[in-house]
Structure formats: C-alpha cells, structure tokens
Write a protein that holds these residues in place. Structure first.
Motif, PDB file in Angstrom:
ATOM      1  N   SER A   1     143.321  18.135 119.394  1.00  0.00           N
ATOM      2  CA  SER A   1     144.109  17.250 120.264  1.00  0.00           C
ATOM      3  C   SER A   1     143.922  15.786 119.895  1.00  0.00           C
ATOM      4  CB  SER A   1     143.698  17.473 121.737  1.00  0.00           C
ATOM      5  OG  SER A   1     142.299  17.192 121.910  1.00  0.00           O
ATOM      6  N   GLN A   2     143.286  15.520 118.791  1.00  0.00           N
ATOM      7  CA  GLN A   2     143.029  14.148 118.371  1.00  0.00           C
ATOM      8  C   GLN A   2     143.603  13.925 116.969  1.00  0.00           C
ATOM      9  OE1 GLN A   2     141.641  11.783 120.273  1.00  0.00           O
ATOM     10  NE2 GLN A   2     141.319  13.241 121.963  1.00  0.00           N
ATOM     11  N   THR A   3     144.020  12.679 116.703  1.00  0.00           N
ATOM     12  CA  THR A   3     144.440  12.314 115.339  1.00  0.00           C
ATOM     13  C   THR A   3     143.242  12.410 114.400  1.00  0.00           C
ATOM     14  OG1 THR A   3     146.196  10.878 116.107  1.00  0.00           O
ATOM     15  CG2 THR A   3     145.305  10.428 113.914  1.00  0.00           C
ATOM     16  N   GLY A   4     143.441  12.963 113.208  1.00  0.00           N
ATOM     17  CA  GLY A   4     142.335  13.060 112.259  1.00  0.00           C
ATOM     18  C   GLY A   4     142.686  13.944 111.076  1.00  0.00           C
ATOM     19  N   ILE A   5     141.702  14.062 110.138  1.00  0.00           N
ATOM     20  CA  ILE A   5     141.827  14.933 108.976  1.00  0.00           C
ATOM     21  C   ILE A   5     140.970  16.170 109.250  1.00  0.00           C
ATOM     22  CG2 ILE A   5     141.545  15.161 106.497  1.00  0.00           C
ATOM     23  CD1 ILE A   5     143.615  13.122 107.274  1.00  0.00           C
ATOM     24  N   TYR A   6     141.575  17.351 109.178  1.00  0.00           N
ATOM     25  CA  TYR A   6     140.869  18.589 109.482  1.00  0.00           C
ATOM     26  C   TYR A   6     140.902  19.492 108.243  1.00  0.00           C
ATOM     27  CZ  TYR A   6     141.321  17.004 114.291  1.00  0.00           C
ATOM     28  OH  TYR A   6     141.252  16.260 115.448  1.00  0.00           O
ATOM     29  N   TYR A   7     139.792  20.169 107.960  1.00  0.00           N
ATOM     30  CA  TYR A   7     139.758  21.077 106.816  1.00  0.00           C
ATOM     31  C   TYR A   7     138.996  22.337 107.199  1.00  0.00           C
ATOM     32  CZ  TYR A   7     134.983  19.394 106.106  1.00  0.00           C
ATOM     33  OH  TYR A   7     133.657  19.072 106.267  1.00  0.00           O
ATOM     34  N   CYS A   8     139.245  23.388 106.410  1.00  0.00           N
ATOM     35  CA  CYS A   8     138.537  24.660 106.571  1.00  0.00           C
ATOM     36  C   CYS A   8     138.156  25.176 105.197  1.00  0.00           C
ATOM     37  CB  CYS A   8     139.414  25.679 107.284  1.00  0.00           C
ATOM     38  SG  CYS A   8     138.557  27.258 107.587  1.00  0.00           S
ATOM     39  N   THR A   9     136.888  25.556 105.022  1.00  0.00           N
ATOM     40  CA  THR A   9     136.393  26.127 103.770  1.00  0.00           C
ATOM     41  C   THR A   9     136.125  27.605 104.002  1.00  0.00           C
ATOM     42  OG1 THR A   9     135.376  24.027 103.143  1.00  0.00           O
ATOM     43  CG2 THR A   9     134.584  26.010 102.025  1.00  0.00           C
ATOM     44  N   VAL A  10     136.661  28.433 103.068  1.00  0.00           N
ATOM     45  CA  VAL A  10     136.481  29.881 103.195  1.00  0.00           C
ATOM     46  C   VAL A  10     135.765  30.399 101.952  1.00  0.00           C
ATOM     47  CG1 VAL A  10     138.570  30.090 104.597  1.00  0.00           C
ATOM     48  CG2 VAL A  10     138.695  30.442 102.115  1.00  0.00           C
ATOM     49  N   VAL A  11     135.122  31.544 102.102  1.00  0.00           N
ATOM     50  CA  VAL A  11     134.467  32.236 100.985  1.00  0.00           C
ATOM     51  C   VAL A  11     135.062  33.630 100.905  1.00  0.00           C
ATOM     52  CG1 VAL A  11     132.296  33.075 100.036  1.00  0.00           C
ATOM     53  CG2 VAL A  11     132.358  30.896 101.284  1.00  0.00           C
ATOM     54  N   SER A  12     135.580  33.978  99.682  1.00  0.00           N
ATOM     55  CA  SER A  12     136.165  35.302  99.498  1.00  0.00           C
ATOM     56  C   SER A  12     135.056  36.334  99.311  1.00  0.00           C
ATOM     57  CB  SER A  12     137.100  35.305  98.289  1.00  0.00           C
ATOM     58  OG  SER A  12     136.342  35.178  97.097  1.00  0.00           O
ATOM     59  N   PHE A  13     135.484  37.608  99.305  1.00  0.00           N
ATOM     60  CA  PHE A  13     134.504  38.676  99.099  1.00  0.00           C
ATOM     61  C   PHE A  13     133.986  38.710  97.652  1.00  0.00           C
ATOM     62  CE2 PHE A  13     136.691  39.911 102.969  1.00  0.00           C
ATOM     63  CZ  PHE A  13     135.633  40.319 103.774  1.00  0.00           C
ATOM     64  N   ASP A  14     134.635  37.920  96.708  1.00  0.00           N
ATOM     65  CA  ASP A  14     134.112  37.751  95.337  1.00  0.00           C
ATOM     66  C   ASP A  14     133.087  36.629  95.269  1.00  0.00           C
ATOM     67  OD1 ASP A  14     135.708  39.732  94.227  1.00  0.00           O
ATOM     68  OD2 ASP A  14     137.409  38.359  93.983  1.00  0.00           O
TER      69      ASP A  14
ATOM     70  N   SER B   1     139.519  26.015  99.974  1.00  0.00           N
ATOM     71  CA  SER B   1     139.634  25.152 101.148  1.00  0.00           C
ATOM     72  C   SER B   1     141.012  24.550 101.210  1.00  0.00           C
ATOM     73  CB  SER B   1     138.570  24.047 101.125  1.00  0.00           C
ATOM     74  OG  SER B   1     138.799  23.178 100.029  1.00  0.00           O
ATOM     75  N   ASP B   2     141.355  24.029 102.392  1.00  0.00           N
ATOM     76  CA  ASP B   2     142.595  23.287 102.545  1.00  0.00           C
ATOM     77  C   ASP B   2     142.348  22.217 103.596  1.00  0.00           C
ATOM     78  OD1 ASP B   2     145.155  22.508 102.093  1.00  0.00           O
ATOM     79  OD2 ASP B   2     146.062  23.912 103.520  1.00  0.00           O
ATOM     80  N   THR B   3     143.155  21.181 103.555  1.00  0.00           N
ATOM     81  CA  THR B   3     143.025  20.045 104.471  1.00  0.00           C
ATOM     82  C   THR B   3     144.391  19.725 105.052  1.00  0.00           C
ATOM     83  OG1 THR B   3     141.202  19.126 103.186  1.00  0.00           O
ATOM     84  CG2 THR B   3     142.337  17.625 104.658  1.00  0.00           C
ATOM     85  N   VAL B   4     144.412  19.353 106.354  1.00  0.00           N
ATOM     86  CA  VAL B   4     145.651  18.964 106.990  1.00  0.00           C
ATOM     87  C   VAL B   4     145.425  17.672 107.761  1.00  0.00           C
ATOM     88  CG1 VAL B   4     145.227  20.316 109.091  1.00  0.00           C
ATOM     89  CG2 VAL B   4     147.582  19.735 108.446  1.00  0.00           C
ATOM     90  N   SER B   5     146.430  16.823 107.760  1.00  0.00           N
ATOM     91  CA  SER B   5     146.357  15.550 108.485  1.00  0.00           C
ATOM     92  C   SER B   5     147.148  15.693 109.792  1.00  0.00           C
ATOM     93  CB  SER B   5     146.933  14.423 107.629  1.00  0.00           C
ATOM     94  OG  SER B   5     146.989  13.233 108.387  1.00  0.00           O
ATOM     95  N   ILE B   6     146.483  15.418 110.914  1.00  0.00           N
ATOM     96  CA  ILE B   6     147.114  15.479 112.235  1.00  0.00           C
ATOM     97  C   ILE B   6     147.231  14.061 112.773  1.00  0.00           C
ATOM     98  CG2 ILE B   6     147.006  16.400 114.570  1.00  0.00           C
ATOM     99  CD1 ILE B   6     147.349  18.544 112.432  1.00  0.00           C
ATOM    100  N   ARG B   7     148.470  13.658 113.065  1.00  0.00           N
ATOM    101  CA  ARG B   7     148.685  12.314 113.650  1.00  0.00           C
ATOM    102  C   ARG B   7     149.376  12.490 114.997  1.00  0.00           C
ATOM    103  NH1 ARG B   7     152.868   8.519 113.778  1.00  0.00           N
ATOM    104  NH2 ARG B   7     152.162   6.328 113.884  1.00  0.00           N
TER     105      ARG B   7
END
Length: 974
Positions: free
Chosen positions: A716-729, A734-740
């Motif tokens: 609910s806030q303006t900012g840069i958000y990212y998520c890092t994932v680890v595959s089964f290998d 990762s990916d990043t999204v900008s929320i304004r």
C-alpha cells in the motif's frame, strides 16, 4: 695506397707535364683563383673555422675510398650546375659524382682531365689514408662536415696522415678544409697545419699532390699546383665569374642497361634482351631539337649483331630521360659483346662522353655447368696485375656477378694469380663470397677459403672447389680476392669491353675499382644447375619438431628418382627420430639436386583440464590448467592461464612449452536456466490504494524485499518491491516491480512569510486534470499577496487530492531618530520601527552600528547625519542636519603647532602664559587616538614634541587640553 702497376702504364704517364694556372688566370668558363697572400684584389682572408664540435664526424672513410652522398643543405652553383649533394674522398677531394680517385703509378690527375672521374674539387688530392694496419697505432685522422642549411657548407680534414709504406701504413698529418659559399658561389680552400711527407715512392714528376677544380666533363678547370705541399695558414679562393659567355650543349648517356653500366650475363638462344639507357643534358643550355639515341651490339671483330634507335624530342637544362629500346637482341653465339649506346647530337661540345659501353657476356647454359667471367679468353699478359703495398688479409680486389638464370649453385671459384716469379712459395691468398643483401662486400659472408703458399700456382688459374655449393635464387654475389702479404697479385685483362663490376678492398672497405674502364680483375665462377623438375628442393633451415607431431620430409613431385639417407626411394619419408636427413633427386635429363636438413625432436608437453561442469546460468566456473607453460590459447582466442566459463559450451585449450611444442585438452560446460519470476508491470495508481503482487508457483523458496516468504505480497506504499526465488535445481531468479501510489497527490510549499508589498507565486505543477483553489480559482498557478490560509484541491483521473499552507506578512522597516546635544557631544535616539540592524553616518567621515549612539564632533561645521535601518524585507533611510560650534575661550597667550604638514613628529610652542595639567592627543577623522602624551606644567616660551611615526597620509586632529583651556588643531600628515 700505391699500386704495383704494369710497365706500359708507367711509360705512358711518366711523360705527363706539370700543369698549373697562375692566380687570376680564368678558365674557359670564367673561374679564377687568388691566394690570401696576394696583393691583388679580390683576395681571400685566411680565417680557419673549427667545426669539430658543431659538425658531423664522417664515418666509413679508410684508404682509397669515397663515401656519400651527403646533403649540401642548399643548392650550390658550380660551373653550370646546381648541386645539393656531394661525395667525400679519403684522398683529400670532394666530388659531385660517385668518383673513387686513387693514385696510379703517375700519381693523381691534374685539373682538368677528362678521365670519366670528373666534377671534382681537390683541396689536397694526395695519397692520404684514414686506416691503420696496427690496432696499437690507430689512425688519428678525422673528417667533419658542417652546413648551416642556408648558404655555407664546410668539410674539414683534421690530422689526416699520408699513406706510407711502413708497419702502420700511415705517417705525418694534414689539416685543411673546403668552404662552399652559396652567397657568391665561391669555393675556398684553407690550410692550417701539416707535417711529414707523402711516401717516397712518389716524386715531383708524378703529380703526387694536386690542388684545383674541374667541371662535370673534365674539360674545364684550374690546377693551382700538382707537385707541391700546401702552405700552412693560407687560403685559396676560386671565384665564380660575374658573367660568362660560355655555352655548352652536352648530351651524354648516364648509364647503359643498368644504373652502374655494369657487365651482365645472358643465355645463348635464351630470352630476348631489351635495352635501356638514361640520357642527360649536362651542358648549360637546353637541347631544343630532337636527337637520336643509337644502340649497337657488336663482337670483338666489329661484327654488329643488333641495332636499335630511339629519339628524344628535347631535353631541358640539366634534365634527363630514360630511353627504352623496343627491339630485343637474342644472341646465339657464346662470347663477349660490346653493348654500346651513342647520342647523335652533332653540335655536342664534348664528343668524348657521347658513347657509353656495357659488357654483355653470352653464356652457353645448355649444359649442367657454366663459367661466368668477364675475361675475354685472351691469354693473360705478364705484368697486367693488381696488388697493394703492405697488403694483408683485409686488402684485395673484388667483382660482382649476377647469373643469367635462377636458381643455380656456385660450385667453383677461379682466380688468375701472378706471384711475381721469384716470390713463388712465399705468400698465400684467400677468397670469399658475399651476398648482395648489403652494400658492396658488406652483405652476409657465404663462404671463405684460402690457398697456402705451397699450393699457389704462379701465373695460372687457381681453383677453389666449394664443399657446399652456394645457391642463388635472385640477385648476385660479390667475389673477393684477399692478399696475405705483398708478394702476390691478381691478374687483370686490359682488352675492352670492361664490366665496371670491379672493386678495390682496402682496410676491409669496398670501393669502386679505380681502374674500372681500363682493367678487368681475372675472377670467374662456375655455376651448376639445380634440379628444376617440379618445385626446387629446399628443406629450409635445420629444424626442431615435437614428439606429438606428425612430420614428413617431401622432396617434391615429378622426380625421376629419389635417394634418401635412410635408404628410402619415395617422394616423402616420415621423421620419427632425430638426426641428419639427406636426399638426392634426379630428373629425366640427369639434372640432379640435393638438400640436407638436421632435425631435432623435443618432447611434447601434456595438459589435463578438470571434468565436465554443470552450474546455473549467470554463475561461472574458473578453469585452471596450472602453470608451467609458455603460452595458453583457448578456442575463443583468450590467452590467459585461467578461463572463466559462464555459458554452455565446449572449451578447448592448447598450450605450448619453451620448445614451441603444443598439447590440447577440452572440457564441456552445461548451465541450468535461471528461474523466471514475473511480478507484472510497474504500477502507477491513486494514493492510499492497496496492490496485490504474486511471484507465481513452482519454486522451492520465496524471499520478498520486506522479508516475507510466501508466493504473494500486498503493498500500500510507493516503493520498489522484489522477490527472489530458488528453483528445485538450486538456481536463483528474481524480479522487481515499481509501485507508485501518488496519483491525486499534490504538494504545496510549507507555511511561509512574505514581505509587505511582495507576493508568493504558487505552482503545484502540470499534469492534473483540474485545479480548485480556496477562493474558487481554477488555474494551475495562484499568486498570494495577503496573509491567510491557502488551500488547493486537484483531480487526476479518478484520483483526488488536496493541500494547504499558511501565509504571514512581514512589515517594511521605517527609519526615524531624534538628536539631543550635550556640550560638543550629541545623543542620537533611534525611534525607527521594524528594523533589525542599524547603520549611522555622522557626516564627518565616521560611522556606527549602535542602536542609539553618542558622537562627539571635533570640528566646527555643518554635518548631515544619516540613519539606515534594515530588516529581511528591505531598508529605510532618515537624514538630519547638525551644526557644531567649538569656539575656544579667551586665551591671553598664543599656541603655535608646527611643522605643517607633519612628518614623524609634531612640535607645540607656548607663547605669553603658562598652562597647567597639559595633555596632547592626536586622533583620526573617526575619533580614534593614534598618538598621545601627558605634559603636566607647560612654561611659556617652551616647545614640546609629540612623536607620530608611521601615520598614513591624510588629515588628523591635535587636541591640547589644560585645566583651563582646550584647543583643537588640524594636522596634515605627508
């Protein structure tokens, strides 16, 4: 160096007369000379110019040789030519042509002498030398060159000795110089010092020392002397004529067939031989009419076998043109021919240079071997020979030979030797062959051998058989004959034509043979054919191979037979062991060829890379084969020891060791893909809204930027958000999204204060769909002039926002004051409003920043007082006038102050009455005390002083106070 000469030449030249032109006598062109000791005018002045530190030391000069060309640095006018380069001869002369002038039995040619070695300036043409036969007694002579590259060029011979027939081959000393002046086209000889004498083998009738000049044709010149030493500390100057009526049309062949007019060999019934010659106008007038150039090839009996003609339309002054004859000559009979070019201008002033002859030798090349010689075949004559007095292993003669076909091999060298009868068995000689990859005799030495004293054949051909024939694929070779003592000579032929390919070798230096055009050294070589079926055999230099390589020797295809040192008879053989390999081949015409090569084998290195590797895309793996190799080459061109692998590939490494041997290995790299995470596009929405984010399913772990571990996140806030994932290998993505979340958000400035009369301009910025101010205005901008609460509401799409600020007013300052006089002092009462700072100007040069100051005026007068008050909004000013009257009470005496103006001290004199409790004080115009003194009782008729050192120039006040009186006097300081 003195030459042992044939008796016929001695008889011919011994009758030469002593020649010379007196000072002031002009030659045919108009040159004349004068010495510095004459009483006639013009006359030169002896003024030796030392160029040892400013000039260039000339290298390469030895005995009987010439070096150059050297740059004059400007165009020097000499006779009817302009020269900008010249040559320096070791025998004390300067030449504008490449002339090697050495002594014959009769000495040196006087000037002029049309002997083909013309264009000479001879300050002291004598048998001088710059070499030595003893390393323990080095030659002290030096030659220096200086030019200012404008109008002066100087060549100085410093301490150059004579050639003497002694152990060191030199003696005495000569120091002289030549000065070429571009200012008046003059030539000056200067003579500084001299000692010793030329060798006793010369006498005064033999032209032992010639001083003079001559032109390019050798038909005009001046001889100052030809048999006397020069006089020390004297100058001789040759003056260029102011005018000359002499006109000379002189056209000559400069060279024939080649630039040296050198003898050449051709094959009988071989390819047609085309001719060429360069024709030059060496006169002082242009050739405006055409002239013919004739080529004639004839044998000894005068039988002409070939003619050709060309025409030159004209030749400008000092111009030249190459003539290429179009008819080729194909000689059939092996013999020697005169290859003769003649110019046909009938008005030519100098017919002696109209014809130039090159020697053409036709060789039978149908056999396996052929002799190459410029000898005509006529029996050598006793006494026709060359040797050098004091000659040793670095002195002799040489000849240059180019074969008529390539490739070929020199297998034999023959030299006709004259040991001079009674000297048989006392002296040996040697021979050498040099490549022509350098100046004459300085190329690569290809072969050297000698014949001992017991093996020398007197007055006969002496043969050297080369144990390893010398192959020639292009160009030619220099053949050198070297003495090992004085009791040996090489035979010569005096029957023309002459090859002009001879060289004299003195002190190890090769120079054109002084007898070219008159004698031919009797040197010849035998050449053999090299098998020409298929490619010529040439294994190249000895080589080294590596044990891991497959190496074969190939003798070329198309041979009739092959015989290898291994016993093999095939075209190729494998090389499996080190050693010397030899092959001889033969074609159907029995033409044989052979070659030998020595092969060494080095052990090849080994290299081992790690096993195949698997890692995630984006990671890397360092491959290191280890140290110990000279070079590393990966299959993508990288040359470092280590390699950073990043992508799926096959890496191949080739290493080499110090022997140049190589080894290879490879490694396979496999990369797993990076997990693909998609948080969606960047979001721009209304402030206060909540946004759900999802990283998708199918990954082993999740890690959001706020530490959350699920596969989704609500923000609910303006900012840069990212998520890092680890595959089964185990690979990371990762990916990043900008929320304004700022749509509908507006920002006005904070609360503020403006000055009375000013305004505040508000602009929330563009991009909103609608603006609504507190007073109903709907413009983007708003101007505030009064205090109050200002608010704004905006619309941006479906989003709405608002903001407000409080505006306060700040008043302008108002200046005002009252004045209260107290004696000679004034109290200034500040009654201003809204001022934050104060500045007073009292009108007498003084000022104050006090709020309500007290000021004392030191002089009588009218003063304008100014008050300036300031706050954050501006300034205001108030003025008032003041009049002062500082009259002194009645004083029964007189007070005198001097000197005026004051310098360092002031004197006060009291006249008429005494004063008590007296003090002196000097102040500047701002009232600051700069000097003072307490006097006490001051008796009438006395004078006191007050030191006022180091005061700046300007006006000051002197206050004199007593218990009953007060005085003020102006002081001017210088």
């Amino acid at each position: 160096m003195k030459k042992h000469l044939l008796s016929c030449l001695i008889l011919l030249f011994s009758a030469q007369l002593v020649l010379g032109q007196a000072a002031g006598v002009r030659d045919a062109f108009g040159y004349f000379w004068q010495p510095s000791n004459t009483t006639s005018t013009p006359r030169p002045t002896y003024n030796w110019i030392d160029i040892r530190n400013t000039g260039t030391l000339i290298s390469g000069l030895s005995d009987d040789n010439v070096v150059g060309p050297f740059s004059m640095g400007f165009n020097f006018h000499y006779y009817w030519f302009d020269y900008n380069q010249f040559y320096i001869g070791s025998n004390g002369y300067i030449s504008f042509q490449n002339n090697n002038i050495s002594s014959l039995a009769i000495g040196f040619p006087t000037k002029p002498t049309a002997d083909g070695k013309n264009d000479v300036v001879a300050p002291f043409l004598c048998d001088l030398t710059l070499s030595s036969s003893l390393s323990s007694a080095p030659n002290p002579g030096r030659v220096y060159l200086y030019t200012n590259n404008l109008d002066t060029c100087i060549i100085s011979y410093e301490n150059v000795p004579y050639w003497n027939n002694n152990a060191q081959q030199w003696g005495g000393s000569n120091t002289f110089q030549v000065i070429f002046s571009g200012v008046d086209s003059s030539v000056t000889f200067q003579y500084r010092g001299r000692s010793g004498a030329y060798d006793a083998a010369y006498n005064l009738a033999q032209n032992p020392a010639v001083i003079g000049i001559e032109n390019a044709t050798g038909t005009i010149g001046l001889t100052v002397s030809n048999n006397a030493y020069y006089v020390q500390n004297r100058a001789i100057k040759f003056y260029y004529p102011d005018t000359t009526s002499f006109q000379a049309l002189d056209v000559q062949p400069r060279w024939v067939k080649n630039e040296q007019t050198g003898g050449f060999f051709v094959s009988a019934n071989g390819s047609s031989v085309l001719g060429a010659s360069r024709i030059e106008n060496v006169g002082n007038v242009p050739m405006n009419a055409s002239t013919s150039v004739r080529l004639r090839v004839s044998d000894f009996l005068g039988n002409v076998i070939h003619r050709d003609t060309a025409t030159i339309p004209n030749l400008l002054l000092r111009a030249g043109q190459q003539v290429n004859f179009t008819k080729g000559v194909t000689p059939q009979f092996p013999t020697t021919y005169f290859y003769e070019v003649t110019t046909g201008n009938t008005t030519d002033i100098n017919s002696t240079n109209d014809t130039l002859i090159a020697e053409m030798v036709v060789v039978d090349t149908t056999g396996f071997s052929a002799n190459l010689t410029f000898w005509s075949g006529n029996p050598p004559q006793t006494g026709n020979n060359i040797s050098w007095s004091g000659g040793n292993r670095d002195e002799g003669v040489g000849i240059y030979i180019e074969p008529p076909y390539y490739p070929c091999e020199i297998s034999e060298v023959n030299m006709f030797i004259d040991v001079q009868g009674t000297q048989v068995g006392t002296t040996s000689f040697s021979a050498a062959i040099f490549d022509d990859n350098g100046p004459a005799g300085t190329g690569t030495e290809l072969w050297r051998d000698s014949i001992s004293t017991t093996q020398v054949r007197d007055f006969d051909w002496n043969t050297f058989t080369l144990s390893a024939p010398i192959r020639i694929d292009s160009g030619g070779v220099y053949i050198g004959w070297f003495m090992t003592g004085e009791n040996v000579a090489i035979g010569t032929e005096v029957i023309p034509p002459f090859s002009n390919r001879g060289y004299e070798i003195l002190g190890g230096t090769w120079s054109d043979l002084r007898f070219n055009g008159a004698q031919e050294p009797l040197i010849q070589v035998k050449i053999d054919k090299i098998c020409s079926v298929g490619s010529p055999i040439n294994f190249g230099a000895d080589t080294t191979v590596c044990s891991a390589d497959s190496f074969r020797l190939d003798a070329g295809s198309g041979r009739a037979s092959y015989t290898w040192s291994t016993g093999a008879t095939s075209q190729t053989i494998p090389v499996t062991a080190p050693g010397t390999y030899f092959v001889e081949v033969q074609d159907s015409a029995s033409c044989r060829g052979n070659d030998t090569i020595n092969i060494s084998i080095n052990t090849s290195p080994t290299v081992a890379l790690p096993g195949d590797q698997i890692f995630c895309d984006g990671d890397s793996f360092i491959v290191d084969p280890g140290p110990g190799f000279v070079s590393y080459m990966w299959n993508d061109g990288t040359t470092t020891q280590t390699y950073t692998a990043k992508n799926t590939s096959v890496l191949v490494l080739t290493v080499s060791d110090t022997n140049g041997c190589t080894a290879s290995d490879d490694i396979r790299i496999l990369t797993n893909p990076t997990p693909m995470v998609d948080l969606g596009p960047d979001i721009d929405d209304c402030a206060g809204k909540t946004i759900p984010l999802s990283a998708g399913l199918g990954f082993q772990t999740y890690n959001w930027s706020d530490g959350s571990l699920g596969n989704s996140l609500t923000v609910s806030q303006t900012g840069i958000y990212y998520c890092t994932v680890v595959s089964f290998d185990g690979c990371v993505g990762s990916d990043t999204v900008s929320i304004r979340l700022e749509k509908g958000k507006v920002d006005l400035p904070g609360d503020t204060t403006i000055c009375e009369g000013d305004s505040l301009f508000l602009d929330p910025g563009p991009g909103y769909d609608a603006y609504l101010w507190f007073d109903g205005s709907n413009t983007q901008t708003y101007t505030v002039k009064d205090s109050g609460l200002i608010s704004l509401t905006i619309l941006e799409g479906a989003c709405q926002g608002s903001d407000q600020l409080k505006v306060s007013l700040s008043p302008l300052p108002k200046a005002d004051f009252t004045i209260l006089p107290v004696g000679n002092r004034f109290v200034f009462q500040n009654t201003s409003q809204f001022g934050l700072s104060t500045f007073w100007d009292f009108g007498d040069g003084t000022s104050s920043s006090q709020t309500s100051p007290i000021h004392e005026y030191m002089t009588t007068g009218n003063f304008k007082v100014m008050l300036v008050v300031t706050n954050d909004c501006g300034t205001d000013t108030a003025f008032s006038d003041i009049t002062t009257s500082l009259e002194e009470a009645f004083f029964p005496g007189e007070l005198r102050v001097f000197p005026q103006p004051v310098d360092q001290r002031v004197m006060v004199e009291l006249i008429g009455t005494d004063l008590h409790q007296v003090s002196l004080e000097v102040t500047d115009l701002r009232g600051r005390t700069v000097a003072s003194k307490l006097i006490g009782h001051l008796v009438a008729g006395t004078t006191v002083k007050l030191d006022v050192p180091a005061l700046a120039q300007g006006m000051y006040q002197l206050k004199i106070k007593s218990d009953a009186y007060q005085f003020v006097r102006k002081l001017m300081v210088r």
